[in-house]
Design an enzyme around this catalytic site. Sequence first.
Site: not given
Length: 282
Positions: A82, A121, A136
């Site tokens: 991520c 995250h 994202d």
Amino acid sequence: MTTATDTASEWGIEKIDVPAYLERIGHTGPTEPTVATLTALQRAHILGIPFENLDIILGRGVQLDLETVQNKLVTLGRGGYCHEHNLLFAAVLERLGFSLTRLLCRVRLGNAPGQVQSRSHSVLIVEVDGQRYLSDAGYGCLGPLEPVPLVDGAVSEQDGWKYRIHQEGPITALQMLNNDVWVDSVAFDTTLFHPVDFTMANFGSSHYPRSPLVVALFTQAVLEGPDGIVRKALFGKTIQDFTTGGIANQRVLSPAELVAELRDTMRIRLTDEDIKQIEELG
């Protein structure tokens, strides 16, 4: 909202080779800072660059400086997890003129009732024409392929999957519809973060013994198939598809099959040394 001018010295966005990045994800369309551009770029990024933790499992570690991230994900044809994805994506967006904020958030998907995870995250909040969007590029195969408007209760349907924003006072949660039930995916607030915060989150995610990124090989990819989008995940030696109806096509791989799936399905460019070390995982 912060701008490219405000953050260039802090985040190092001037180091990004935007044309090389656009070639890597196969984007040949407009690059003006519009919602359409943001949507196209996020979708192309997720379809073009896989989620993977190979460097962690092989003991190499993960560095978040943009030169290293760009070399890995763009030049070497690898994937990342991520923070690598979203820091790269954020830098490109800012270079193209988008206004955004980088946030660290808590993963809720799969948690036991009342369980609270650390801020492991990352997500981006991008503002376009006065509207804010959750963007994202690094959640993996279960995340939204396109930006989700930051409007409480508004449903965003994407390739048969549904996502929405749920406001909990100062906390914002991204939810996904799973078997007709809205399930929390991630949650965040508007705390201001700096590169050092991402460095610490990266260290925890890549070193904490119970982190899923440390426990086993973990790769995910979103693919365009003849019947639409296919979301694939490989954990350890087991590969499976995620569908709106549940898990499908699950099977355990031999070492040779594992290498083939990483290279051909997940589209991770592997060196001979990579292959040797992967096969030695057993």
